[in-house]
Motif scaffolding. Structure first.
Motif, PDB file in Angstrom:
ATOM      1  N   LYS A   1      34.838  37.429  27.105  1.00  0.00           N
ATOM      2  CA  LYS A   1      36.107  37.845  26.509  1.00  0.00           C
ATOM      3  C   LYS A   1      35.876  38.900  25.442  1.00  0.00           C
ATOM      4  N   ASP A   2      36.770  39.871  25.409  1.00  0.00           N
ATOM      5  CA  ASP A   2      36.717  40.907  24.372  1.00  0.00           C
ATOM      6  C   ASP A   2      38.154  41.189  23.931  1.00  0.00           C
ATOM      7  N   THR A   3      38.393  41.277  22.652  1.00  0.00           N
ATOM      8  CA  THR A   3      39.731  41.565  22.125  1.00  0.00           C
ATOM      9  C   THR A   3      39.752  42.952  21.523  1.00  0.00           C
ATOM     10  N   VAL A   4      40.672  43.785  22.014  1.00  0.00           N
ATOM     11  CA  VAL A   4      40.793  45.165  21.535  1.00  0.00           C
ATOM     12  C   VAL A   4      42.261  45.434  21.204  1.00  0.00           C
ATOM     13  N   ALA A   5      42.527  45.841  19.976  1.00  0.00           N
ATOM     14  CA  ALA A   5      43.891  46.159  19.524  1.00  0.00           C
ATOM     15  C   ALA A   5      44.869  45.035  19.858  1.00  0.00           C
ATOM     16  N   GLU A   6      44.422  43.789  19.605  1.00  0.00           N
ATOM     17  CA  GLU A   6      45.234  42.583  19.789  1.00  0.00           C
ATOM     18  C   GLU A   6      45.531  42.278  21.258  1.00  0.00           C
ATOM     19  N   ASN A   7      44.771  42.860  22.179  1.00  0.00           N
ATOM     20  CA  ASN A   7      44.879  42.550  23.601  1.00  0.00           C
ATOM     21  C   ASN A   7      43.577  41.887  24.044  1.00  0.00           C
ATOM     22  N   ASP A   8      43.684  40.840  24.855  1.00  0.00           N
ATOM     23  CA  ASP A   8      42.503  40.094  25.288  1.00  0.00           C
ATOM     24  C   ASP A   8      42.080  40.533  26.690  1.00  0.00           C
ATOM     25  N   PHE A   9      40.797  40.835  26.845  1.00  0.00           N
ATOM     26  CA  PHE A   9      40.245  41.262  28.132  1.00  0.00           C
ATOM     27  C   PHE A   9      39.135  40.304  28.544  1.00  0.00           C
ATOM     28  N   TYR A  10      39.187  39.894  29.802  1.00  0.00           N
ATOM     29  CA  TYR A  10      38.198  38.964  30.346  1.00  0.00           C
ATOM     30  C   TYR A  10      37.460  39.654  31.486  1.00  0.00           C
ATOM     31  N   PHE A  11      36.126  39.531  31.496  1.00  0.00           N
ATOM     32  CA  PHE A  11      35.310  40.219  32.492  1.00  0.00           C
ATOM     33  C   PHE A  11      34.513  39.209  33.314  1.00  0.00           C
ATOM     34  N   VAL A  12      34.798  39.172  34.611  1.00  0.00           N
ATOM     35  CA  VAL A  12      34.002  38.368  35.540  1.00  0.00           C
ATOM     36  C   VAL A  12      32.976  39.319  36.140  1.00  0.00           C
ATOM     37  N   ALA A  13      31.702  39.143  35.795  1.00  0.00           N
ATOM     38  CA  ALA A  13      30.673  40.100  36.229  1.00  0.00           C
ATOM     39  C   ALA A  13      29.336  39.391  36.423  1.00  0.00           C
ATOM     40  N   LYS A  14      29.318  38.458  37.349  1.00  0.00           N
ATOM     41  CA  LYS A  14      28.092  37.713  37.653  1.00  0.00           C
ATOM     42  C   LYS A  14      27.132  38.554  38.486  1.00  0.00           C
ATOM     43  N   GLN A  15      27.692  39.579  39.153  1.00  0.00           N
ATOM     44  CA  GLN A  15      26.942  40.506  40.004  1.00  0.00           C
ATOM     45  C   GLN A  15      26.254  39.796  41.167  1.00  0.00           C
ATOM     46  N   ASP A  16      27.000  38.901  41.789  1.00  0.00           N
ATOM     47  CA  ASP A  16      26.511  38.215  42.989  1.00  0.00           C
ATOM     48  C   ASP A  16      27.124  38.802  44.257  1.00  0.00           C
ATOM     49  N   GLY A  17      27.875  39.900  44.096  1.00  0.00           N
ATOM     50  CA  GLY A  17      28.525  40.531  45.245  1.00  0.00           C
ATOM     51  C   GLY A  17      29.968  40.093  45.434  1.00  0.00           C
ATOM     52  N   TYR A  18      30.394  39.064  44.681  1.00  0.00           N
ATOM     53  CA  TYR A  18      31.729  38.491  44.903  1.00  0.00           C
ATOM     54  C   TYR A  18      32.602  38.476  43.650  1.00  0.00           C
ATOM     55  N   ASP A  19      32.234  39.235  42.627  1.00  0.00           N
ATOM     56  CA  ASP A  19      33.020  39.239  41.393  1.00  0.00           C
ATOM     57  C   ASP A  19      34.456  39.701  41.640  1.00  0.00           C
ATOM     58  N   ALA A  20      34.613  40.834  42.321  1.00  0.00           N
ATOM     59  CA  ALA A  20      35.960  41.344  42.594  1.00  0.00           C
ATOM     60  C   ALA A  20      36.748  40.404  43.500  1.00  0.00           C
ATOM     61  N   SER A  21      36.031  39.633  44.325  1.00  0.00           N
ATOM     62  CA  SER A  21      36.688  38.723  45.267  1.00  0.00           C
ATOM     63  C   SER A  21      37.521  37.652  44.569  1.00  0.00           C
ATOM     64  N   HIS A  22      37.208  37.369  43.312  1.00  0.00           N
ATOM     65  CA  HIS A  22      37.943  36.316  42.595  1.00  0.00           C
ATOM     66  C   HIS A  22      39.398  36.697  42.350  1.00  0.00           C
ATOM     67  N   ILE A  23      39.758  37.946  42.622  1.00  0.00           N
ATOM     68  CA  ILE A  23      41.167  38.340  42.547  1.00  0.00           C
ATOM     69  C   ILE A  23      41.977  37.604  43.625  1.00  0.00           C
ATOM     70  N   LEU A  24      41.276  37.052  44.622  1.00  0.00           N
ATOM     71  CA  LEU A  24      41.924  36.303  45.704  1.00  0.00           C
ATOM     72  C   LEU A  24      42.094  34.823  45.366  1.00  0.00           C
ATOM     73  N   ASN A  25      41.498  34.385  44.260  1.00  0.00           N
ATOM     74  CA  ASN A  25      41.571  32.976  43.868  1.00  0.00           C
ATOM     75  C   ASN A  25      42.870  32.741  43.090  1.00  0.00           C
ATOM     76  N   GLU A  26      43.896  32.354  43.818  1.00  0.00           N
ATOM     77  CA  GLU A  26      45.228  32.214  43.227  1.00  0.00           C
ATOM     78  C   GLU A  26      45.254  31.168  42.118  1.00  0.00           C
ATOM     79  N   ALA A  27      44.543  30.068  42.312  1.00  0.00           N
ATOM     80  CA  ALA A  27      44.534  29.010  41.297  1.00  0.00           C
ATOM     81  C   ALA A  27      43.957  29.531  39.978  1.00  0.00           C
ATOM     82  N   PHE A  28      42.919  30.350  40.069  1.00  0.00           N
ATOM     83  CA  PHE A  28      42.302  30.934  38.873  1.00  0.00           C
ATOM     84  C   PHE A  28      43.272  31.876  38.169  1.00  0.00           C
ATOM     85  N   LEU A  29      43.933  32.746  38.945  1.00  0.00           N
ATOM     86  CA  LEU A  29      44.880  33.693  38.343  1.00  0.00           C
ATOM     87  C   LEU A  29      46.069  32.956  37.728  1.00  0.00           C
TER      88      LEU A  29
END
Length: 268
Positions: free
Chosen positions: A164-192
């Motif tokens: 997590k990183d907070t910039v100008a009162e906005n919170d940003f979360y980075f999923v970056a395990k680099q296992d080839g499937y980081d972007a794929s988590h956009i498909l995980n509806e329960a997580f979103l």
């Protein structure tokens, strides 16, 4: 040592001197090709691109390239099966500009996602993976629906870590395990949905390249501008770029947003 394409060609020729390989150099295109002698399947390397990486990283760049090519050639030479490998099938996100056919003309298995993205399916092989084509499905007697269900189930089983990183009162979360499937988590509806539930403001997501998912809790107008700059930077640096656009996540749907000069989002 100042690296040139000719020197690099000679280095690669020596590294791929295995009797099972055949190598060739195309002087006009400045490319070097390594392929299996029997099947003629192989990899074409654009030499100037590798020289640029060598200038930045030195010998490590050539070592990484050699390992990547050897792994890709190994995959090409193996016969793969889906049955018995069900736990190793995952969805991967790609840009809509990504090919829908292999170089040998086999149709890839894919599913539409957004106007900017598609879902492909990967058979995980350890150090790398093979994207699944229709001929493999037919050989195994699988349907597209089954591959989609199995991949979605396996994705949900993956542990999700984020920073997590907070910039100008906005919170940003980075999923970056680099296992080839980081972007794929956009498909995980329960997580979103969980992230949406805990957001203070509007939830936005971005998949600039394969190895990162950005989730933003936008709490003021500046947040959109920060997200746009962040996404563009990641997109430019990514090994497998996907899209420089961000998406608003609302009612279980993703709507592309454009960041205007006034830092206000406009739905597509």
């Amino acid at each position: 040592m100042k690296m040139t394409t000719v020197k690099l060609k000679n280095i690669l020729k020596e590294r791929f001197s295995n009797e099972n390989y055949r190598t060739s150099y195309n002087r006009d295109k400045d490319t070097f090709r390594v392929e299996w002698k029997d099947s003629k399947q192989g990899i074409t390397i654009t030499l100037p691109n590798v020289v640029s990486k060598y200038d930045e990283r030195g010998k490590v760049a050539i070592d990484d390239l050699t390992e990547h090519v050897e792994e890709a050639l190994r995959i090409m030479n193996e016969e793969h099966h889906l049955s018995g490998k069900e736990k190793h099938i995952f969805p991967v996100i790609r840009a809509t500009s990504f090919p829908t056919e292999t170089k040998s003309g086999e149709k890839m298995v894919y599913k539409d996602h957004t106007a900017e993205t598609r879902i492909y399916y990967a058979l995980d092989l350890g150090k790398s993976y093979r994207l699944i084509d229709e001929s493999l499905l037919e050989k195994e007697g699988w349907t597209k629906e089954r591959i989609d269900e199995v991949a979605a189930f396996n994705l949900r089983s993956l542990e999700i870590d984020y920073k997590k990183d907070t910039v100008a009162e906005n919170d940003f979360y980075f999923v970056a395990k680099q296992d080839g499937y980081d972007a794929s988590h956009i498909l995980n509806e329960a997580f979103l949905e969980e992230m949406k539930l805990n957001a203070k403001g509007e939830l936005a997501v971005a998949v600039p390249h394969q190895d990162v998912l950005i989730i933003a809790d936008i709490q003021n107008k500046t947040g959109y501008d920060i997200l746009a700059q962040m996404t563009m930077k990641f997109f430019a640096e990514g090994r497998i770029p996907i899209t420089s656009l961000s998406f608003i996540y609302e009612d279980k749907h993703l709507e592309p947003i454009f960041i205007l000069a006034k830092n206000r989002p406009e739905k597509k």
